[in-house]
Design a protein around this motif. Sequence first.
Motif, short mmCIF file in Angstrom:
data_model
loop_
_atom_site.label_atom_id
_atom_site.label_comp_id
_atom_site.label_asym_id
_atom_site.label_seq_id
_atom_site.Cartn_x
_atom_site.Cartn_y
_atom_site.Cartn_z
N TRP A 175 39.08 -29.56 18.50
CA TRP A 175 38.06 -29.06 17.58
C TRP A 175 38.70 -27.95 16.76
N VAL A 176 38.14 -27.67 15.57
CA VAL A 176 38.73 -26.67 14.69
C VAL A 176 37.64 -25.77 14.11
N LYS A 177 37.87 -24.47 14.15
CA LYS A 177 37.01 -23.51 13.44
C LYS A 177 37.54 -23.35 12.02
N VAL A 178 36.67 -23.57 11.04
CA VAL A 178 37.09 -23.60 9.64
C VAL A 178 36.62 -22.38 8.86
N GLY A 179 36.19 -21.33 9.56
CA GLY A 179 35.81 -20.09 8.88
C GLY A 179 36.99 -19.15 8.70
N CYS A 180 36.66 -17.90 8.47
CA CYS A 180 37.64 -16.80 8.34
C CYS A 180 38.58 -16.92 7.16
N PRO A 181 38.10 -17.31 5.97
CA PRO A 181 39.01 -17.34 4.82
C PRO A 181 39.54 -15.96 4.46
N GLU A 182 38.75 -14.93 4.75
CA GLU A 182 39.17 -13.56 4.44
C GLU A 182 40.44 -13.17 5.19
N ARG A 183 40.69 -13.81 6.31
CA ARG A 183 41.86 -13.49 7.12
C ARG A 183 43.12 -14.21 6.64
N MET A 184 42.95 -15.26 5.84
CA MET A 184 44.09 -16.08 5.44
C MET A 184 44.40 -16.03 3.95
N THR A 185 43.47 -15.54 3.14
CA THR A 185 43.59 -15.61 1.70
C THR A 185 44.81 -14.87 1.16
N GLN A 186 45.37 -15.41 0.12
CA GLN A 186 46.40 -14.71 -0.65
C GLN A 186 45.78 -14.06 -1.89
N ASP A 187 44.67 -14.61 -2.36
CA ASP A 187 44.07 -14.19 -3.63
C ASP A 187 42.88 -13.26 -3.48
N GLY A 188 42.32 -13.17 -2.26
CA GLY A 188 41.14 -12.34 -2.05
C GLY A 188 39.85 -13.08 -2.35
N PRO A 189 38.71 -12.37 -2.28
CA PRO A 189 37.42 -13.00 -2.56
C PRO A 189 37.40 -13.62 -3.95
N PRO A 190 36.75 -14.77 -4.13
CA PRO A 190 35.89 -15.48 -3.18
C PRO A 190 36.62 -16.53 -2.34
N TYR A 191 37.93 -16.39 -2.18
CA TYR A 191 38.70 -17.21 -1.23
C TYR A 191 38.86 -18.66 -1.66
N ASP A 192 38.97 -18.86 -2.96
CA ASP A 192 39.15 -20.22 -3.46
C ASP A 192 40.46 -20.85 -2.99
N ASP A 193 41.45 -20.03 -2.66
CA ASP A 193 42.72 -20.59 -2.22
C ASP A 193 42.65 -21.16 -0.80
N VAL A 194 41.68 -20.73 -0.01
CA VAL A 194 41.55 -21.20 1.37
C VAL A 194 40.60 -22.39 1.48
N SER A 195 39.65 -22.49 0.58
CA SER A 195 38.61 -23.52 0.68
C SER A 195 39.16 -24.94 0.79
N PRO A 196 40.23 -25.33 0.06
CA PRO A 196 40.71 -26.71 0.20
C PRO A 196 41.16 -27.06 1.62
N PHE A 197 41.69 -26.09 2.35
CA PHE A 197 42.12 -26.35 3.72
C PHE A 197 40.89 -26.65 4.60
N ALA A 198 39.88 -25.80 4.49
CA ALA A 198 38.67 -25.99 5.29
C ALA A 198 37.96 -27.29 4.92
N ARG A 199 37.83 -27.55 3.63
CA ARG A 199 37.13 -28.78 3.20
C ARG A 199 37.86 -30.03 3.69
N THR A 200 39.18 -30.00 3.64
CA THR A 200 39.97 -31.14 4.12
C THR A 200 39.65 -31.44 5.58
N LEU A 201 39.56 -30.40 6.40
CA LEU A 201 39.29 -30.61 7.82
C LEU A 201 37.85 -31.01 8.07
N VAL A 202 36.92 -30.44 7.33
CA VAL A 202 35.51 -30.82 7.47
C VAL A 202 35.34 -32.31 7.18
N GLU A 203 36.05 -32.80 6.18
CA GLU A 203 35.93 -34.20 5.82
C GLU A 203 36.74 -35.11 6.74
N GLN A 204 37.82 -34.59 7.31
CA GLN A 204 38.67 -35.40 8.20
C GLN A 204 38.03 -35.58 9.57
#
Length: 289
Positions: free
Chosen positions: A205-234
């Motif tokens: 199982w995978v937790k797909v939250g915590c973009p604030e901890r991984m972002t390179q660009d800061g809020p609103p964390y658009d750089d992290v969202s593709p990773f989470a969405r990929t896993l949600v759909e997979q």
Amino acid sequence: MDIDPPTWAHDPSVPDYAPPEGAVDAHCHVFGPGDRFPYAPQRKYTPTDAPKEKLFALRRHLGFARNVIVQASCHGRDNAALLDALTADPEGCRGIAVVDPEISDSTLHEMDAAGVRGVRFNFVRRLVDPDPLDVSARLAARVAALGWHVVVYFEASDLEDLAPFLKQLPCDVVIDHMGRPDIAAGVDAPGFDAFRALVDDPKFWVKVGCPERMTQDGPPYDDVSPFARTLVEQIPNRVLWGTDWPHPNMKSHVPDDGLLVDRIPVIAPTPELRQKLLVDNPHRLYFAR
């Protein structure tokens, strides 16, 4: 040891997105209060107190129904603050503990009765000194007999070394923070491909939250969202989401928990995916008994 500056917002925004009925914040913590629940002598940071009352108030503010509270490294293997929170809301809370490998069976059963449903193995060496893998494997076998699972926290650079250990564990394995992928490398990078191949195994199982901890660009964390969405759909039936409140060890900025909630429709773009992410999956894993 100096107390870290506050890492959580005292006035988070009210999210525009309203979670579905029964939604679970499946990754959050309680800290202290230190005068009642002292922090571990071996800790590598000292947080600002963030007690259960603050967590429960945030839950109501964000529109969630339940919490899964994860023992944080600043409390070491003393789970008193966690158990206190579970006891305060037995219908609305479940827990993940960090325990001594030699813990007694009777104590494990007491934790189970209190609402603990797993143990956490932290492999991030800047935060903890991990136990040897063979010691952790023996503990995993013991808690598997209770119907518990293992939660693991590691960084992307550790995946290759840890994967054989994780694959042989005799229970479900929940991976924190998407395995901390290299966001700068992009969602098509070999490292994230390797992670996606690992979690195709239905034990993960995978937790797909915590973009604030991984972002390179800061809020609103658009750089992290593709990773989470990929896993949600997979793996839509094996993803979880959590605030990570009160955001321990955040150095770059203080996250707005309302904004984090508003990112949920971005990573789970349909009502069906959001229902699984926030309600069906965490209820099946944590609240079925």
